[in-house]
Each structure stands twice: as structure tokens, then as C-alpha cells.
Design a protein around this motif. Structure first.
Motif, PDB file in Angstrom:
ATOM      1  N   PHE A 112       8.356  11.189 -15.940  1.00  0.00           N
ATOM      2  CA  PHE A 112       9.404  11.313 -14.931  1.00  0.00           C
ATOM      3  C   PHE A 112       8.811  11.595 -13.553  1.00  0.00           C
ATOM      4  O   PHE A 112       9.170  10.950 -12.568  1.00  0.00           O
ATOM      5  CB  PHE A 112      10.389  12.421 -15.325  1.00  0.00           C
ATOM      6  N   THR A 113       7.896  12.548 -13.465  1.00  0.00           N
ATOM      7  CA  THR A 113       7.321  12.871 -12.156  1.00  0.00           C
ATOM      8  C   THR A 113       6.470  11.718 -11.626  1.00  0.00           C
ATOM      9  O   THR A 113       6.472  11.455 -10.425  1.00  0.00           O
ATOM     10  CB  THR A 113       6.511  14.180 -12.189  1.00  0.00           C
ATOM     11  N   GLY A 114       5.768  11.013 -12.500  1.00  0.00           N
ATOM     12  CA  GLY A 114       5.022   9.827 -12.070  1.00  0.00           C
ATOM     13  C   GLY A 114       5.946   8.743 -11.559  1.00  0.00           C
ATOM     14  O   GLY A 114       5.683   8.111 -10.522  1.00  0.00           O
ATOM     15  N   TRP A 115       7.048   8.521 -12.263  1.00  0.00           N
ATOM     16  CA  TRP A 115       8.056   7.543 -11.837  1.00  0.00           C
ATOM     17  C   TRP A 115       8.649   7.949 -10.488  1.00  0.00           C
ATOM     18  O   TRP A 115       8.792   7.127  -9.593  1.00  0.00           O
ATOM     19  CB  TRP A 115       9.147   7.452 -12.906  1.00  0.00           C
ATOM     20  N   LEU A 116       8.974   9.230 -10.342  1.00  0.00           N
ATOM     21  CA  LEU A 116       9.568   9.710  -9.094  1.00  0.00           C
ATOM     22  C   LEU A 116       8.595   9.557  -7.931  1.00  0.00           C
ATOM     23  O   LEU A 116       8.977   9.111  -6.845  1.00  0.00           O
ATOM     24  CB  LEU A 116      10.020  11.160  -9.245  1.00  0.00           C
ATOM     25  N   ARG A 117       7.332   9.899  -8.140  1.00  0.00           N
ATOM     26  CA  ARG A 117       6.319   9.714  -7.079  1.00  0.00           C
ATOM     27  C   ARG A 117       6.244   8.250  -6.670  1.00  0.00           C
ATOM     28  O   ARG A 117       6.153   7.919  -5.483  1.00  0.00           O
ATOM     29  CB  ARG A 117       4.956  10.214  -7.541  1.00  0.00           C
ATOM     30  N   HIS A 118       6.277   7.354  -7.656  1.00  0.00           N
ATOM     31  CA  HIS A 118       6.238   5.914  -7.362  1.00  0.00           C
ATOM     32  C   HIS A 118       7.467   5.493  -6.560  1.00  0.00           C
ATOM     33  O   HIS A 118       7.361   4.750  -5.586  1.00  0.00           O
ATOM     34  CB  HIS A 118       6.132   5.123  -8.665  1.00  0.00           C
ATOM     35  N   GLN A 119       8.650   5.948  -6.975  1.00  0.00           N
ATOM     36  CA  GLN A 119       9.885   5.620  -6.255  1.00  0.00           C
ATOM     37  C   GLN A 119       9.814   6.126  -4.817  1.00  0.00           C
ATOM     38  O   GLN A 119      10.194   5.425  -3.883  1.00  0.00           O
ATOM     39  CB  GLN A 119      11.096   6.235  -6.952  1.00  0.00           C
ATOM     40  N   LEU A 120       9.346   7.352  -4.642  1.00  0.00           N
ATOM     41  CA  LEU A 120       9.273   7.946  -3.301  1.00  0.00           C
ATOM     42  C   LEU A 120       8.259   7.233  -2.416  1.00  0.00           C
ATOM     43  O   LEU A 120       8.453   7.142  -1.201  1.00  0.00           O
ATOM     44  CB  LEU A 120       8.931   9.431  -3.401  1.00  0.00           C
ATOM     45  N   SER A 121       7.192   6.703  -3.013  1.00  0.00           N
ATOM     46  CA  SER A 121       6.156   6.035  -2.219  1.00  0.00           C
ATOM     47  C   SER A 121       6.672   4.772  -1.541  1.00  0.00           C
ATOM     48  O   SER A 121       6.159   4.367  -0.502  1.00  0.00           O
ATOM     49  CB  SER A 121       4.937   5.717  -3.084  1.00  0.00           C
ATOM     50  N   SER A 122       7.703   4.146  -2.107  1.00  0.00           N
ATOM     51  CA  SER A 122       8.253   2.929  -1.507  1.00  0.00           C
ATOM     52  C   SER A 122       9.624   3.173  -0.861  1.00  0.00           C
ATOM     53  O   SER A 122      10.279   2.230  -0.434  1.00  0.00           O
ATOM     54  CB  SER A 122       8.363   1.827  -2.563  1.00  0.00           C
TER      55      SER A 122
END
Length: 122
Positions: A80-90
Motif C-alpha cells: 500500500f505505501t509503495g503504491w501510494l508513493r508511486h501515485q504521489l510521484s505522478s
């Protein structure tokens, strides 16, 4: 089923700027996490807030999470946190909405098929 809203709020909070506002409205079957933060780039509006992020975790995904072992939940948290970091990066939090007008929100749904909470086999 145990209430995991505080847990997911904390996971989200750790990925956002320090002055973030995070709300979790009650009443729905799905968990909704709403988040904004102060944008420092606008010199004319020092208190301007980012576009709102709306993370919607389906009831089914929450049930799967609750049924998992401690180890499975920890692995889900990491995904979840990896997915969220990815979402936030874009994600572009900036907007041109005038003062007093809510900028358009972005919705990020999570279901049992979303890799952020449930491990894929194979």
C-alpha cells in the motif's frame, strides 16, 4: 470487523507533508481517506491547499485485509505505501481554482484486485 481507519490514516500520513489534513468520513461501507496539504509555491495565496486526494478502499479489500495474518497485513501495508508513493510521484497537487472554489479532487480506488493490498500469486 476491526476498524482499521486509524491504521490506514497513519500509513497515508507518513507519505504526505507535515501540514497535511487527513479525514476519514464515517458511514460508508468502503473506507474513504481524504487528504490535502498546504502548497508553498503560490506567493499570492500562502494558505493555498493542494487538490484533494480521495483514496477509496473497498469493503471487500478491507475484509480480505482483516482476515489476513499479521505477516500478510504487514506485507499489504508495504504494498500500500509503495503504491501510494508511486501515485504521489505522478500527482500534480497544484491547481488554478480561485479562492473559495474547491479544486477538482482525484480518486484512487483500491479493490481486492489492486496489488496495493492483496498479494498476487504467480
Amino acid at each position: 470487523m476491526k476498524d482499521y481507519s486509524s491504521h490506514f490514516r497513519e500509513l497515508v500520513e507518513l507519505q504526505l507533508p507535515d501540514d497535511s489534513r487527513i479525514l476519514i468520513p464515517r458511514g460508508g461501507q468502503d473506507m474513504m481517506i481524504l487528504a490535502t496539504w498546504r502548497l508553498s509555491a503560490d506567493v499570492f495565496r500562502a494558505s493555498k491547499r493542494s487538490r484533494m486526494i480521495r483514496i477509496v478502499i473497498s469493503e471487500e479489500a478491507l475484509q480480505d485485509y482483516a482476515r489476513g495474518s499479521d505477516g500478510a497485513r504487514l506485507a499489504s501495508d508495504e504494498r500500500f505505501t509503495g503504491w501510494l508513493r508511486h501515485q504521489l510521484s505522478s500527482f500534480d497537487p497544484n491547481h488554478d481554482s480561485p479562492l473559495g472554489v474547491e479544486p477538482p479532487a482525484v480518486t484512487w480506488p483500491i479493490s481486492t484486485l489492486t496489488n496495493s493490498l492483496k498479494r498476487r500469486d504467480g
